[in-house]
Design a protein around this motif. Structure first.
Motif, short mmCIF file in Angstrom:
data_model
loop_
_atom_site.label_atom_id
_atom_site.label_comp_id
_atom_site.label_asym_id
_atom_site.label_seq_id
_atom_site.Cartn_x
_atom_site.Cartn_y
_atom_site.Cartn_z
N ASP A 838 0.86 -1.18 0.00
CA ASP A 838 0.00 0.00 0.00
C ASP A 838 0.90 1.23 0.00
O ASP A 838 1.96 1.21 0.62
N LEU A 840 0.60 5.51 0.48
CA LEU A 840 -0.28 6.64 0.77
C LEU A 840 0.51 7.92 0.64
O LEU A 840 1.56 8.09 1.27
N LEU A 863 -4.15 7.40 -2.08
CA LEU A 863 -3.85 6.05 -1.62
C LEU A 863 -3.88 5.07 -2.78
O LEU A 863 -4.85 5.00 -3.53
N LYS A 865 -3.84 1.14 -3.13
CA LYS A 865 -4.08 0.10 -2.14
C LYS A 865 -3.88 -1.27 -2.75
O LYS A 865 -4.23 -1.53 -3.92
#
Lengths: 1245, 170
Positions: A838, A840, A863, A865
């Protein structure tokens, strides 16, 4: 006040005589107005009314009739001098004297009587008849009878000085009779009534009017009543004075037949007189006077008591005097309290108690006798009752707590004043400010009832001890016989109950009447019930009190309560309650017999052995103290699954009581999670002695694999505790799934006969007095205190994954490029891992979503993901590149990168056996590695742009020029040109490789790019730029006039520079292609007013003529110009001019221009000055016109001459053009190069 | 010179209303339970006074005379950290100067402060709640003698006949 003549009460019915109704209402009104009460501080003018018969007789004043010659020498029947008196010969005063004045002799006597009314006969009004005359005669006769009746009464009342008032009842009609006045006058005179307030007439009226009448009647009679008592007082004072004068020589008057008895002493007479005067003053409502007399009487009484000769103890007179002293003391207190003198009242009360306690000692009824305590209890009780009466109406109990610093300051000042010896009038006040005499702080009556109850208890104690003595001596004194009849405990109980109610009423509102003070009284009540054998009542009280004491953990109060409670239970034969209480007592370490630590358990065993329970009993100790203190310690809090950790459960006995005889049979340890409980069964130890520290091994405990494996584990050990003995249950625990494990409860079972008792113990609940410790060594015994957090539970986790994550990138990132960040992930574990990433991008406040991150196919402003990395085998590493695209401003970007790994173990956990609490660790073996990256971002190329403007020298096209109507006509009229200079600097630390650079033109309405320098030498730019490299491009833009208003002069630049570049990477390669764009700046060409443009060639040839053109252009939007031109030639000028020397040109309209041409011939080589030309505008604005008057030779404004060869201006500052002299210079904008005062031409040979 | 005050008993009560130390200084010592009751019941009045003081935004520690009961006058004091100190003075028919009472309270407060400052009190208590009142409660426990000694010293200074042996154990 006596009231006579009112018929016996008849409830008002129908068809009744209105006078009967009136009489009934009068009775109601008179009797209902005032009840004799102990506490009556109000002084309204109402009487105490006694309804008497009309022919009431007063008690005789003297025993002998007035006709008797001895009448004057005789005394009142109550006087000690009268032999038949109860006071004879030396009594002080009797209660009957008070009764005489309150009920037998009035101060005022009111008689209600009917006046005669002749029956009405119908007759003619104008016809005086015989009947009238008869009627008058009859009236006269009846009135005379009435008068005789009244006169007789008057005689008896005036004998005693009592005022007689007659109220005549007459019908309403009678009141209107004209003859009434005459008749009334006649009656008054005949019967000898007083002229004032002695005769009233009343007719049947409504109840409210009756009330009014009663009020006015009393008001009228109040004064005579006061006078009556004043006369009494005067009489008594006279007697007292006479008596005290002759007191020195006083000898007892000879009294026949009383030789043995001694007469009343002078002190006694003083007491008697003072008391009487006090009473009369009280009747009059004069409290201060009454107080003074009572105090005098009291002090004289004290003198009498001081000498056994005057008042021999334990005689009848002595007892009477004692009661009298108590009564007077109470009166004094009351009068003080009426006046709100709380501390004086209390101090009097206390001093009374103290003085008589001293006397009592002398009389042989000191503190060791029940008489003394009985007396003291009575005093306290009387005082309490007085206060209670008072608080019901007007009395306010003062508060002794005043807030505010001022009181402290006052106290300090007062202390200083006292210390410096300035004892003066203020001393009392000062002392008050300093502090309080606690004895003089009045409290609510509950306290005094409590005192009375305590005294009654003492009285009982003394009585009990006397009983023993009397039994031995076999004699009974009369006092003791009396005392035998008294139910002391009922008395104490009553007092305590009243005290309890008052405490409840006075408790602060927050406690809702369940304050600690009330509990205390309740405890005393319970004790009293206990002592009087009402055990069930006592138990009920104990139950309620114990709740609070348990909650407050105030064990010192609970312990005696439990003992008493247990005694009650024992008396009642309630075995269940008894067992419970005994266990609670064991929990508190209370012994039933002092000095024997096993007394409690012995009592308990006795019950258990001798009785059988009604059912299984669980001794719950959630609010009471458990009999054993349990604490649990897990050696480690965080443990990896399948790893064992040690734990110890310590169960400790109280130090003061022994439990060694209690037959515990088993102990079950319950764990949270799915761990089966462990049972410890008791086996008798070899030695009879119980060791202080015992240790029982529970072995290894773990969560079983299968459900059917949930069998309880069994261990054996000795479950006996000596005082402060400890049994440590030790073991180890493991789990194959993540879980939080603690010992939820421990159940101890006791079995004896039919009894089976269970004790749940909660080792996790925090009890402040249990400090956990770890038994580290059994021999010698050593404990390690455990001080860390979370020792009461153990948490099993999966082993953390060994995943290595490293990031590589070349900071700083440049704006406009896709900045690569390489994430290297290595699986250093020994299991296969499935991993996902992930990323961000932290949002920032400075930009609005101009930045992107992209990872694989995912692209987001914040983000990205769950980008899978796939399954990675042990030792294998992989990498993925995250691109960060930056736009906007230069600042640091923050990126969080999370690599999550999930172990693909061969033994996948079976379906979760328990739902698992939210706090329990996840069942799936998952781990996460986090990295945070801060990427500094800078702009790789920096551009600075500068704009200058030039005027145009081209001729304006005429209005009618047909070319202007063509569609693509570029009207650059007099708008001129703009030159944009762009300086491009490379800022990238690593350098960039520029692939192309160009100026992209854009269509803008009023500007177009004419030419640009980089279009000619583009190749010079295409190279590698290193930090600090600078390049410059110039670009010429033609401006056009707008059709619209000229003042809207701002417009966008007609193009932008685009630079395509690549980052040069350290290894020599190049990054991805990025582009930076720099738009041309906004243009704001300046405007002119009236201006003269000088156009000359830069070079001339010697002796070759050239032209000088002067264009005078009026750029002002609305004003015409009146211009005068002067050419000044000096003879020394190396130039010859032909043309206009001086003249005025036609008026130039707004927007128009005029051109003047001169021919010049240079006659010298070198830089030659052009002759000076002066252009002046004669047209004035209004302000200047005004100043022109004062300055007649003013020639006008000089118009600026601009040499168009060196014309460069910055953009306008955007000000509104003004036409005054100062504004003109500004309006021209900032000249970049100052025009020389005279332009120069280079003349070549 | 003001008359000597006689200190009959001293009680320290924690902010959670648990007794820290109740010390009877009067002779004979038969009435120890009575002073426990006095300390406990005084909390009612103290709570009331504290509420009144809070309403008036007063920061005064001295709570003045709480009540008189039988032969004692009970005075209260609350420290800034809400530890309540209660003393029972023998009742005499004289004005008790507030200054004198406050002096006693200050001395007792100091004794408490010094005793609670003992670092060894925290020796075996759990780490996570070092500021818990358990520490202050343990100061009055039987294990620690200094607090008791300090209180006795104050009692002795006021003329109370204190014997070291008859320690009132809570």
């Amino acid at each position: 006040m006596f009231v006579g003549g009112l018929d016996p009460p008849q409830p008002p019915g129908k068809n009744q005589d209105p006078f009967a109704v009136l009489s009934y209402r009068l009775r109601e009104a008179l009797l209902g107005q005032r009840k004799a009460a102990v506490w009556q501080p109000q002084k309204d003018k109402t009487f105490q009314v006694i309804i008497v018969d009309k022919d009431v007789r007063f008690p005789p004043r003297k025993l002998v009739p007035p006709e008797d010659p001895q009448y004057h020498a005789a005394h009142s029947p109550l006087s000690p001098l009268t032999p038949t008196s109860p006071l004879y010969p030396d009594g002080l005063i009797a209660p009957i004297w008070i009764r005489k004045h309150t009920t037998l002799v009035p101060s005022v006597y009111v008689v209600f009587m009917r006046i005669y009314e002749s029956p009405q006969a119908a007759r003619a009004p104008l016809e005086p008849s015989e009947a009238d005359r008869e009627r008058e005669a009859e009236e006269r006769r009846r009135d005379t009878e009435l008068c005789a009746d009244i006169a007789q009464r008057k005689r008896t009342t005036s004998e005693r000085g009592v005022k007689l008032t007659v109220v005549l009842l007459a019908s309403r009609k009678m009141l209107d009779e004209p003859s009434l006045d005459n008749r009334l006058t006649y009656i008054r005179r005949q019967s000898g009534l007083d002229p004032r307030a002695a005769l009233f007439v009343l007719s049947p009226v409504s109840p409210s009017e009756v009330g009014d009448f009663v009020r006015s009647l009393q008001e009228a009679l109040y004064e005579p009543a006061v006078e009556y008592y004043t006369n009494h007082s005067k009489r008594v004072r006279r007697k007292r004075n006479r008596h005290s004068q002759s007191a020195a020589a006083y000898s007892a008057p000879p009294i026949a037949g009383a030789a043995g008895a001694r007469p009343l002493r002078p002190e006694g007479w003083t007491v008697r007189y003072e008391y009487k005067m006090a009473c009369f003053a009280e009747f009059r409502g004069e409290d201060e006077v009454a107080l003074k007399h009572y105090q005098d009487a009291y002090s004289n009484l004290l003198i009498m008591f001081g000498s056994t000769a005057i008042l021999p103890p334990r005689t009848k007179r002595w007892a009477e005097a004692k009661v009298l002293a108590d009564c007077i003391s109470l009166k004094v207190c009351k009068l003080y309290l009426y006046n709100n003198e709380h501390s004086l009242a209390l101090s009097h009360h206390n001093s009374h108690l103290r003085k008589f306690a001293d006397f009592s000692r002398g009389w042989g009824i000191g503190e060791e006798t029940f008489e003394f305590w009985s007396w003291l209890a009575r005093q306290h009780r009387a005082f309490a009752e007085l206060l209670e009466q008072g608080t019901r109406t007007t009395l306010k109990i003062p508060t002794h707590y005043n807030l505010g610093s001022s009181s402290v300051a006052a106290a300090a000042a007062a202390a200083q004043a006292l210390d410096s010896g300035q004892r003066n009038v203020l001393e009392l006040d000062a002392m008050r400010a300093l502090g309080l005499n606690p004895l003089q702080a009045l409290q609510h009556p509950g306290f005094y009832y409590y005192m009375a109850a305590r005294c009654t208890e003492r009285r009982r104690e003394r009585y009990m001890s006397t009983t023993k003595a009397e039994e031995q001596a076999n004699t009974t004194s009369p006092g003791f016989t009396n005392e035998k009849k008294v139910d002391h405990l009922a008395l104490a109980l009553e007092l305590y109950t009243r005290s309890y109610e008052l405490f409840k009423a006075h408790s602060p509102p927050t406690t809702q009447g369940h304050g600690r003070l009330t509990l205390w009284i309740a405890y005393r009540i319970a004790q009293t019930y206990f002592e009087s054998g009402k055990f069930d009542m006592a138990v009920r009280f104990f139950e309620r009190i114990a709740k609070t004491y348990r909650r407050e953990k105030w064990d010192s109060l609970l312990q005696p309560l439990l003992s008493a409670w247990y005694s009650c239970a024992k008396q009642m034969g309630d075995t269940g309650l008894g067992v419970r209480l005994l266990f609670e007592m064991l929990g508190h370490g209370v012994r039933t017999q002092q000095g024997d630590e096993s007394s409690t358990q012995a009592d308990l065993m006795e019950i258990l052995k001798s009785t059988a329970p009604e059912g299984p009993v669980v001794i719950e100790s959630s609010e009471t103290q458990p009999i054993l203190d349990a604490s649990v310690v897990f050696w480690k809090h965080n443990v990896i699954v399948n790893e064992a950790t040690a734990f110890q459960l310590s169960i400790k006995a109280k130090p003061t009581v022994s439990l060694s005889a209690l037959p515990f049979v088993s102990l079950i340890v319950h764990f949270s999670s799915d761990i089966p409980p462990v049972t410890v069964h008791h086996i008798a130890s070899d030695t009879s002695e119980v060791a202080v520290i015992q240790r029982i091994d529970l072995g290894h405990v773990e969560i079983p694999f299968a459900q059917d494996d949930m069998k309880s584990k069994k261990v054996e050990g000795c479950l006996r505790w000596c005082p402060s003995g400890t049994i440590v249950f030790s073991g180890s625990i493991s789990s194959d799934t993540p879980a939080v494990v603690k010992i939820s409860k421990v159940i101890l079972t006791l079995q004896e006969g039919a009894w089976k008792l269970e004790f749940p113990l909660h080792p996790s609940s925090d009890r402040h007095n249990v400090h956990p410790s770890w038994l580290s060594s059994a021999d010698p015994i050593q404990f390690i205190p455990v001080r860390g957090e979370h020792h009461t539970s153990v948490s099993f986790h999966y082993r953390p994954h060994r995943v290595e994550v490293s990031l590589s990138h070349y900071a700083p990132a440049y704006l406009g490029e896709d900045f690569p960040i390489v994430i290297h992930v290595t699986n250093a574990d020994d299991r296969d891992m499935e991993m996902i990433v992930d990323a961000l991008l932290q949002p920032s406040e400075m930009d609005v979503a101009d930045n992107f991150i992209s990872l694989g196919d995912e692209r987001s402003t914040s983000l990205v993901k769950a980008v899978p990395l796939g399954i990675i085998s042990p030792g294998v590493s992989t990498s993925v590149t995250l691109y960060l695209s930056n736009a906007g401003a230069a600042y640091d970007r923050v990126v969080d990168i999370s690599v999550q790994s999930r172990a693909l173990s061969s033994t996948e956990p079976a379906s979760p056996t328990s739902p698992g609490s939210p706090t329990a660790p996840a069942v799936v073996d998952r781990d996460e590695t986090l990295r945070t990256l801060i990427v500094p971002t800078i702009d790789p190329i920096h551009a600075e742009q500068q704009v200058t403007y030039r005027r145009s020298s081209k001729d304006q096209l005429g209005l009618a020029d047909l070319r202007t109507y063509e569609g693509d006509f570029w009207d650059d009229g007099n708008a001129g040109e703009a030159i944009v200079t762009t300086v491009i600097r490379c800022m990238a630390p690593s350098g960039i490789s520029v692939e192309s650079i160009k100026l992209t033109r854009q269509d803008v309405k009023r500007a177009k790019v004419l030419d640009c320098s980089i279009e000619q030498d583009q190749d010079d730019f295409l190279s590698e730029w290193l930090p600090g490299d600078e390049f410059c491009g110039r670009c010429r833009i033609s401006l056009s006039n707008s059709d619209e208003d000229v003042s809207e002069e701002t417009f966008d630049g007609p193009g932008k520079y685009e630079i395509f570049w690549r980052r040069i990477l350290p290894e020599g390669t190049q990054g991805s292609l990025s582009v930076s764009r720099f738009p041309l700046p906004q243009l704001r060409p300046p405007t002119d007013g009236l201006v003269a443009l000088l156009d000359i060639p830069p070079i001339a040839k010697l002796h070759v003529p050239f032209l000088l053109r002067l264009v005078i252009r009026n750029g002002h939007p609305s004003r015409a110009a009146n211009v005068v031109i002067q050419l000044e030639i000096d003879s020394s000028d190396p130039i010859i001019v032909s043309g206009l020397r001086s003249g005025r040109i036609p008026i130039i309209l707004p927007g128009a221009e005029e051109t003047l041409v001169w021919k010049l011939i240079p006659i010298e080589c070198g830089a030659v000055k052009i002759p000076r030309i002066k252009v002046m505008d004669r047209r004035k604005d209004i302000h200047s016109l005004a100043s022109l008057e004062a300055e007649p030779d003013h020639e006008g404004e000089i118009v600026r001459i601009v040499d168009i060869r060196s014309d460069e201006r910055m953009e306008t500052s955007g000000e509104v053009p003004t036409w005054d002299g100062a504004g003109e210079n500004q309006r021209d904008g900032n000249e970049l190069s100052k025009t020389p005062s005279s332009p120069i031409i280079l003349v070549l040979p | 010179m003001p008359p000597q005050l006689r200190l009959n008993a001293v009680a320290f009560v924690s902010p959670q209303n648990h007794p820290i130390l109740i010390r009877t200084l009067a002779q004979p010592r038969q009435d120890e339970l009575k002073y426990h009751y006095i300390a406990h019941t005084s909390l009612d009045v103290i709570d009331e006074r504290i509420a009144a003081a809070a309403a008036a935004k007063s920061t005064e520690c001295y709570l003045n005379l709480l009540y008189t009961m039988e032969d004692v006058a009970v005075y209260g004091y609350v420290t800034p950290l809400r530890v309540k100190i209660i003393i029972a003075l023998a009742l005499t028919d004289t004005v008790v100067r507030d200054v004198d009472v406050i002096t006693i309270f200050r001395a007792l407060h100091t004794a408490y402060r010094l005793s609670v400052a003992n670092p060894f009190l925290k020796l075996s208590t759990p780490l996570e709640n070092v500021n818990d009142h358990a520490v202050s409660l343990s100061a009055g426990g039987t294990k620690w003698k200094a607090f008791r000694r300090r209180v006795d010293d104050i009692g002795r200074a006021l003329g109370a006949p204190v014997t070291g042996a008859a320690a009132n154990v809570y």
